[in-house]
Design an enzyme around this catalytic site. Structure first.
Site, PDB file in Angstrom:
ATOM      1  N   ASP A 185      -3.717   4.258  -0.352  1.00  0.00           N
ATOM      2  CA  ASP A 185      -5.097   3.640  -0.597  1.00  0.00           C
ATOM      3  C   ASP A 185      -5.672   2.738   0.711  1.00  0.00           C
ATOM      4  O   ASP A 185      -6.568   2.809   1.179  1.00  0.00           O
ATOM      5  CB  ASP A 185      -5.146   2.796  -1.926  1.00  0.00           C
ATOM      6  CG  ASP A 185      -5.363   3.672  -3.055  1.00  0.00           C
ATOM      7  OD1 ASP A 185      -5.742   4.788  -2.924  1.00  0.00           O
ATOM      8  OD2 ASP A 185      -5.130   3.388  -4.240  1.00  0.00           O
ATOM      9  N   LEU A 186      -4.476   1.772   0.917  1.00  0.00           N
ATOM     10  CA  LEU A 186      -4.724   0.961   1.944  1.00  0.00           C
ATOM     11  C   LEU A 186      -5.218   1.574   3.336  1.00  0.00           C
ATOM     12  O   LEU A 186      -5.898   1.381   4.217  1.00  0.00           O
ATOM     13  CB  LEU A 186      -3.758  -0.122   2.068  1.00  0.00           C
ATOM     14  CG  LEU A 186      -3.513  -0.928   0.979  1.00  0.00           C
ATOM     15  CD1 LEU A 186      -2.023  -1.727   1.263  1.00  0.00           C
ATOM     16  CD2 LEU A 186      -4.498  -1.751   0.646  1.00  0.00           C
TER      17      LEU A 186
END
Length: 412
Positions: A185-186
């Protein structure tokens, strides 16, 4: 850096943020830190999913739990929150009006979900041809998996990361392991930030906007980096090595008498210094261990001996000895130790911002350090719908009567 009077890199850019959870908000928080006016559109009464992902919650001025989940606070500072029900025709019209006042739209809805509302790229770019529009999904807009929902944990498995993360299968505790934070996600949020900035640069030169299609799975495959490249070159799938290195020994973690350290002896000289300060000088001349190829070959013989050696001293003793000897090393810190570390404090890796209900909230700073246009931390993560009236009046000229009508219909 906080509240700097200097200009910000993106202070001329407005972003309409139709994202929630982590990958999209991570991107839009980056843009907000760089000065963009980010308008976060949330569902009335509910908001971003992460608003309810607690405990823990931020503490209020009296030390009691507020209603602000720490997870939500992670990725939403510097934004203005408005609530709009985009499933209603009136809400869709509000979004279209806001798009006309924006430079960038970022969304992470399922493929084609916004199309039925007329809020997809084709519909909005027809109204505003210079629009930069970024879609973030699990698997992208094309391919057999496009309609699937994508979650970081699943993508870490599907994209190969868990096949190379975790202890070796033949050792106790061996098996696949996810990374301790939602790294896919990051990283998707970071790639989205880069893509948006590139698209804005292209628009400044040409006046033309464009569509950005970002998929978590694509990002996970890309971030395999040298491991992925090694496979493509050799055809051999790598295995898990835990905290060890497949090609260098010793290059791993060790337990001391009171904690753990990392030793990264990248050459034979560093290895010799390591065993000498550990009072095992005979290991420096043992023909089985005299060079790195031998140490790799006899890894399973050498590492248990080194492990016993390291256990005889404390973490601080080892760090002092190894740093003095020039052997690369480091502690494995808990987060209390991280944020109390003098280097972390000197680099201002934590910030504090005033919050309307939680007193002052402590947040992790943006690591970007820029001399002429430093990052800005103008506002704490907003309350749900905190800026609805102000944004719709300021940007769209809505009257109090119009706002009341929309509120009566539960549109905002």
């Amino acid at each position: 850096m906080t509240n700097s009077p200097q200009s910000a890199s993106l202070e001329h850019i407005r972003v309409l943020d139709l994202t929630r959870v982590l990958a999209g908000p991570w991107c839009t928080q980056n843009l907000a830190d760089l000065g963009a006016d980010v308008i976060k559109v949330e569902r009335p009464d509910v908001g971003d999913d992460t608003r309810s992902w607690g405990p823990p919650y931020a503490k209020d001025a009296d030390g009691n739990n507020s209603t602000e989940a720490a997870y939500y606070l992670t990725a939403n500072r510097g934004k203005r929150s408005i609530t709009v029900d985009i499933a209603t025709p009136e809400g869709q019209q509000v979004i279209r009006h806001l798009v006309m006042q924006s430079d960038v739209v970022i969304e992470n809805y399922k493929v084609d979900q916004l199309k039925k509302y007329g809020l997809d790229y084709a519909s909005l770019s027809a109204l505003k041809p210079d629009l930069v529009y970024c879609s973030i999904t699990g698997f992208g807009q094309t391919g057999p998996y496009a309609a699937r929902a994508g979650y970081d944990f699943i993508i870490q498995g599907m994209g190969g990361l868990m096949s190379i993360t975790g202890e070796r299968d033949e050792l106790p505790g061996g098996g696949p392991q996810k990374v301790g934070v939602a790294i896919t996600d990051l990283m998707t949020g970071m790639y989205a930030t880069i893509a948006v900035l590139a698209a804005l640069t292209h628009r400044e030169r040409t006046g033309v906007g464009q569509y950005i299609d970002l998929a978590l799975l694509d990002v996970q495959v890309a971030m395999l980096a040298n491991v992925g490249s090694n496979y493509l070159a050799s055809g051999q799938a790598p295995k898990r090595w835990g905290n060890a290195h497949p090609n260098i020994v010793p290059y791993q973690t060790f337990a001391t008498s009171d904690g753990h350290i990392i030793v990264a002896a990248g050459n034979d000289g560093q290895y010799r210094k390591f065993v000498q300060v550990g009072d095992y000088p005979e290991l420096a001349t043992d023909p089985r261990f005299i060079s790195n190829p031998q140490r790799v070959e006899f890894r399973d013989t050498l590492v248990p001996i080194l492990a016993e050696m390291v256990k005889k001293k404390s973490k601080e003793e080892w760090l002092e000895l190894l740093e003095s000897a020039g052997v690369p090393c480091g502690p494995i810190n808990r987060l209390d130790e991280v944020f109390n570390d003098p280097q972390v404090q000197a680099r201002e890796c934590a910030i504090e911002l005033p919050h309307p209900t939680a007193g002052n909230v402590r947040l992790v700073a943006n690591p970007i350090k820029m001399s002429a246009t430093p990052t800005r931390y103008n506002n704490a993560p907003p309350l749900l719908g905190q800026h609805t009236n102000h944004v719709l009046q300021e940007l769209l000229g809505y009257s109090e009567q119009q706002l009341a009508q929309l509120r009566d219909k539960n549109v905002i």
